[in-house]
Design a protein around this motif. Sequence first.
Motif, short mmCIF file in Angstrom:
data_model
loop_
_atom_site.label_atom_id
_atom_site.label_comp_id
_atom_site.label_asym_id
_atom_site.label_seq_id
_atom_site.Cartn_x
_atom_site.Cartn_y
_atom_site.Cartn_z
N ARG A 37 0.84 -1.21 0.00
CA ARG A 37 0.00 0.00 0.00
C ARG A 37 0.88 1.26 0.00
NH1 ARG A 37 -2.90 3.90 2.55
NH2 ARG A 37 -5.10 4.03 1.93
N GLN A 41 0.68 4.01 -2.80
CA GLN A 41 0.35 5.38 -2.38
C GLN A 41 1.42 6.36 -2.84
OE1 GLN A 41 -2.75 5.78 -0.47
NE2 GLN A 41 -2.38 7.74 -1.46
N ILE A 97 -7.16 4.15 -2.67
CA ILE A 97 -6.39 2.94 -2.40
C ILE A 97 -7.02 2.22 -1.21
CG2 ILE A 97 -4.10 2.00 -1.95
CD1 ILE A 97 -4.44 3.58 -4.57
N GLN A 99 -7.86 0.47 2.17
CA GLN A 99 -7.26 0.58 3.50
C GLN A 99 -7.65 -0.65 4.31
OE1 GLN A 99 -5.28 3.20 4.94
NE2 GLN A 99 -5.04 1.65 6.53
N HIS A 209 -7.85 -8.32 1.07
CA HIS A 209 -7.43 -6.95 0.77
C HIS A 209 -6.12 -6.94 0.00
CE1 HIS A 209 -10.60 -5.65 3.48
NE2 HIS A 209 -10.34 -4.40 3.16
N LEU A 213 -5.71 -5.22 -3.58
CA LEU A 213 -4.71 -4.17 -3.80
C LEU A 213 -3.78 -4.53 -4.95
CD1 LEU A 213 -3.45 -1.51 -2.95
CD2 LEU A 213 -2.14 -2.74 -1.21
N HIS A 216 -5.50 -3.74 -8.08
CA HIS A 216 -5.99 -2.35 -8.20
C HIS A 216 -5.40 -1.69 -9.45
CE1 HIS A 216 -6.70 1.88 -7.19
NE2 HIS A 216 -7.62 1.44 -6.35
N HIS A 219 -2.13 0.06 -9.01
CA HIS A 219 -0.97 -0.83 -8.83
C HIS A 219 -0.52 -1.37 -10.18
CE1 HIS A 219 0.85 -4.89 -7.73
NE2 HIS A 219 1.70 -3.99 -7.29
#
Length: 282
Positions: A37, A41, A97, A99, A209, A213, A216, A219
């Motif tokens: 993450r 980010q 993004i 969490q 998750h 992610l 995503h 990503h």
Amino acid sequence: MMSSRAITPHELSRRRAQLGDLQRYLSTQEQEFGALRDQVQAFVARYVEALGPLYMELDALESQLFCATQYLYEALRRNGVDAREPRAPQATALPQIPQLPMGAPPPAEPEGGLVELAPPSLKQLYRRAAMRLHPDLAPSDAERRHREQAMMTVNEAYAASDRRRLETLLLAAGEHPVKVTGGNADAVLEWLRRSELAVQGRLRVVQAHLVALAAHPMHQLCKAIVQAEAKGLDPLAVMASRLRTQIGERRQELYIGQRLQPESGMAQAFLHRRQERLGISS
């Protein structure tokens, strides 16, 4: 009733070690999610710094274009011309993004560790109840009457071999639970069961998750751009150049749209071309 020796100290040590292994694995998965993450980010911050102002300018132009085309549409409709109503533009959204949600606190472990003590017999329970509730031990007449009533219940429970009722009476009278039901193996086993379920449940959440992610769009874009940059390319600069080109086109389109007269045939053609660009069928 489950025996207080349903779990031995050796078995407890083994189960506790397994639980520790599971908790450590969960911790590594949480750290992996956190690291990924942070990486995504950081890329989003780069992306927004490089392209954010251009997207904002493009959104502002699209909003002004909508106002201009809405004015033309309303004027054409008033003049009896059949035209399709413009669609309001959608502002460019900042990438969100995932969490990781906070986890629940772990179940509380029974105090004192494992207490290996066999449950008392029915007769022992009866004697303890008599010692606690015998009327001769009452400090007052009112208390004596209360104890007489309680001893009647104790005698009935003993005569019926109703162990659960005797346990309830003793616990209500203030007897220590270990002296009533024996060791705390049941509580220890329940703590282990709940702890294992809690860690496994949290692990499923973290892994779900982590998968989300990894899949995503930001990503995936991050990976593609890093690979391109490793080859000496500058994909963010290319994307910025394309946005500037679109900004120039919208400025020209806005210049025309704000100067068209609704009565002219060009107004309807202008609306039609804009609808085609936005993917709106006639």
